[in-house]
Design a protein around this motif. Sequence first.
Motif, PDB file in Angstrom:
ATOM      1  N   GLY A  88       0.798  -1.220   0.000  1.00  0.00           N
ATOM      2  CA  GLY A  88       0.000   0.000   0.000  1.00  0.00           C
ATOM      3  C   GLY A  88       0.829   1.268   0.000  1.00  0.00           C
ATOM      4  N   ALA A  89       0.176   2.382  -0.337  1.00  0.00           N
ATOM      5  CA  ALA A  89       0.801   3.700  -0.327  1.00  0.00           C
ATOM      6  C   ALA A  89      -0.252   4.729   0.071  1.00  0.00           C
ATOM      7  CB  ALA A  89       1.394   4.038  -1.686  1.00  0.00           C
ATOM      8  N   GLU A  90       0.197   5.893   0.498  1.00  0.00           N
ATOM      9  CA  GLU A  90      -0.704   6.947   0.919  1.00  0.00           C
ATOM     10  C   GLU A  90      -0.205   8.299   0.437  1.00  0.00           C
ATOM     11  OE1 GLU A  90      -0.718   6.781   5.148  1.00  0.00           O
ATOM     12  OE2 GLU A  90       1.437   7.193   5.344  1.00  0.00           O
ATOM     13  N   ALA A  91      -1.110   9.262   0.393  1.00  0.00           N
ATOM     14  CA  ALA A  91      -0.761  10.609  -0.060  1.00  0.00           C
ATOM     15  C   ALA A  91      -0.145  11.406   1.085  1.00  0.00           C
ATOM     16  CB  ALA A  91      -1.999  11.318  -0.574  1.00  0.00           C
ATOM     17  N   ILE A  92       0.797  12.272   0.742  1.00  0.00           N
ATOM     18  CA  ILE A  92       1.349  13.238   1.691  1.00  0.00           C
ATOM     19  C   ILE A  92       0.629  14.551   1.430  1.00  0.00           C
ATOM     20  CG2 ILE A  92       3.405  14.465   2.455  1.00  0.00           C
ATOM     21  CD1 ILE A  92       5.061  12.130   1.433  1.00  0.00           C
ATOM     22  N   ILE A  93      -0.189  14.974   2.346  1.00  0.00           N
ATOM     23  CA  ILE A  93      -1.016  16.159   2.143  1.00  0.00           C
ATOM     24  C   ILE A  93      -0.226  17.426   2.462  1.00  0.00           C
ATOM     25  CG2 ILE A  93      -3.182  17.302   2.749  1.00  0.00           C
ATOM     26  CD1 ILE A  93      -3.448  14.568   1.368  1.00  0.00           C
ATOM     27  N   ASP A  94      -0.163  18.338   1.477  1.00  0.00           N
ATOM     28  CA  ASP A  94       0.447  19.650   1.702  1.00  0.00           C
ATOM     29  C   ASP A  94      -0.295  20.667   0.837  1.00  0.00           C
ATOM     30  OD1 ASP A  94       1.406  19.410  -0.911  1.00  0.00           O
ATOM     31  OD2 ASP A  94       3.390  18.759  -0.279  1.00  0.00           O
ATOM     32  N   LEU A 149       0.944  15.211  -6.780  1.00  0.00           N
ATOM     33  CA  LEU A 149       0.626  14.249  -5.738  1.00  0.00           C
ATOM     34  C   LEU A 149       1.916  13.627  -5.225  1.00  0.00           C
ATOM     35  CD1 LEU A 149      -1.238  12.395  -4.060  1.00  0.00           C
ATOM     36  CD2 LEU A 149      -1.340  10.873  -6.065  1.00  0.00           C
ATOM     37  N   LYS A 150       2.167  13.800  -3.929  1.00  0.00           N
ATOM     38  CA  LYS A 150       3.311  13.171  -3.290  1.00  0.00           C
ATOM     39  C   LYS A 150       2.816  11.946  -2.538  1.00  0.00           C
ATOM     40  CE  LYS A 150       5.776  17.544  -2.681  1.00  0.00           C
ATOM     41  NZ  LYS A 150       6.368  18.506  -1.706  1.00  0.00           N
ATOM     42  N   ILE A 151       3.439  10.816  -2.786  1.00  0.00           N
ATOM     43  CA  ILE A 151       3.000   9.576  -2.149  1.00  0.00           C
ATOM     44  C   ILE A 151       4.166   8.918  -1.417  1.00  0.00           C
ATOM     45  CG2 ILE A 151       1.096   9.082  -3.713  1.00  0.00           C
ATOM     46  CD1 ILE A 151       2.912   7.362  -5.363  1.00  0.00           C
ATOM     47  N   ARG A 152       3.815   8.112  -0.427  1.00  0.00           N
ATOM     48  CA  ARG A 152       4.829   7.337   0.289  1.00  0.00           C
ATOM     49  C   ARG A 152       4.286   5.945   0.551  1.00  0.00           C
ATOM     50  NH1 ARG A 152       4.556  11.159   5.490  1.00  0.00           N
ATOM     51  NH2 ARG A 152       2.409  10.725   6.139  1.00  0.00           N
ATOM     52  N   LEU A 153       5.182   4.999   0.566  1.00  0.00           N
ATOM     53  CA  LEU A 153       4.801   3.616   0.858  1.00  0.00           C
ATOM     54  C   LEU A 153       4.507   3.488   2.347  1.00  0.00           C
ATOM     55  CD1 LEU A 153       7.564   1.961  -1.315  1.00  0.00           C
ATOM     56  CD2 LEU A 153       5.118   1.955  -1.819  1.00  0.00           C
ATOM     57  N   LYS A 154       3.658   2.554   2.682  1.00  0.00           N
ATOM     58  CA  LYS A 154       3.319   2.352   4.090  1.00  0.00           C
ATOM     59  C   LYS A 154       3.272   0.866   4.413  1.00  0.00           C
ATOM     60  CE  LYS A 154      -1.720   2.626   3.337  1.00  0.00           C
ATOM     61  NZ  LYS A 154      -2.965   3.267   3.788  1.00  0.00           N
ATOM     62  N   ASP A 155       3.324   0.568   5.694  1.00  0.00           N
ATOM     63  CA  ASP A 155       3.252  -0.817   6.143  1.00  0.00           C
ATOM     64  C   ASP A 155       1.815  -1.302   5.974  1.00  0.00           C
ATOM     65  OD1 ASP A 155       5.828  -0.290   6.846  1.00  0.00           O
ATOM     66  OD2 ASP A 155       5.483  -0.237   9.008  1.00  0.00           O
ATOM     67  N   GLU A 156       1.618  -2.138   4.980  1.00  0.00           N
ATOM     68  CA  GLU A 156       0.255  -2.595   4.695  1.00  0.00           C
ATOM     69  C   GLU A 156       0.294  -3.884   3.899  1.00  0.00           C
ATOM     70  OE1 GLU A 156      -3.345   0.146   3.809  1.00  0.00           O
ATOM     71  OE2 GLU A 156      -2.652  -0.538   1.851  1.00  0.00           O
TER      72      GLU A 156
END
Length: 268
Positions: A103-109, A152-159
């Motif tokens: 999985g990945a998630e957005a970095i909100i800025d 859109l900036k995204i980062r991987l996450k533990d999922e």
Amino acid sequence: MFYLCQTLKRNLVTSNNTMMKMNLRNFFFVLITWITFGSCKKDIDKYEDDPMVYFYVQQANSTVLVSSIAYSFATRSVTLAQDTIYVGVKIIGLAAPTERKFGAEAIIDANSATAGTDYKILTGTVKANQLMGRLPVVVYRTADLKTITKQLKIRLKDENDFKAGVIESNLFTLNWNDALIKPTNWDSVVGGLLGYFGTYSRVKYQFIIDTIALSAFPVQGSSAYSPTLITNQQMLEYARQLKLALAQYNSTHTTPLTDEFGVAVTFP
């Protein structure tokens, strides 16, 4: 006789010392090897039990890794309302006999696109027996993309089946709009388009797309041959076609084709 006995005694002591040193060296060698092997085995066991994933995207026709992708709807059909950008990843650990998810998630800025309206991040997959995988991100063609670029900036996450891996390669940026974006390899030293098409302009790029019906030109360069790359001979043929098409355009128009800088479009 006394001298002979003393000599034998010294030789024996020396021999014993040498053997002790050799035994100590052998002992430490075995000890270090055991520690190293044990450490490696623990790492391997760890990656088998706790696999990780990180972003791994190469620049076109090179082995250089990049941390962002630029996409434009302007080179696609006018009826296309959305598209999917695939971001490559690589795993830390061993391949598995079954497909796995991450999985990945957005970095909100302040510069972020809006979830649901501008994009949707899907679940990434690593296929069975593979070390590489892909993260699909759906981007939507909104009216404001004609004048602005969404980011859109995204980062991987533990999922799911993986944890986020290398910190330095855990972030990635997507940029997209509905206007032409200069190809990343236009000015590249190896495999660049400058030598074939000349100085970049949006008008020239649009003319190239309209004439050749291509928007991407991954040139062979100095890398090993690949059927997905365009050869130097084919690029020269494209350049020839563009010169002929430009001459025909200029002969049928009062004003020569002029770019956004007010300069007449030319090809080398």
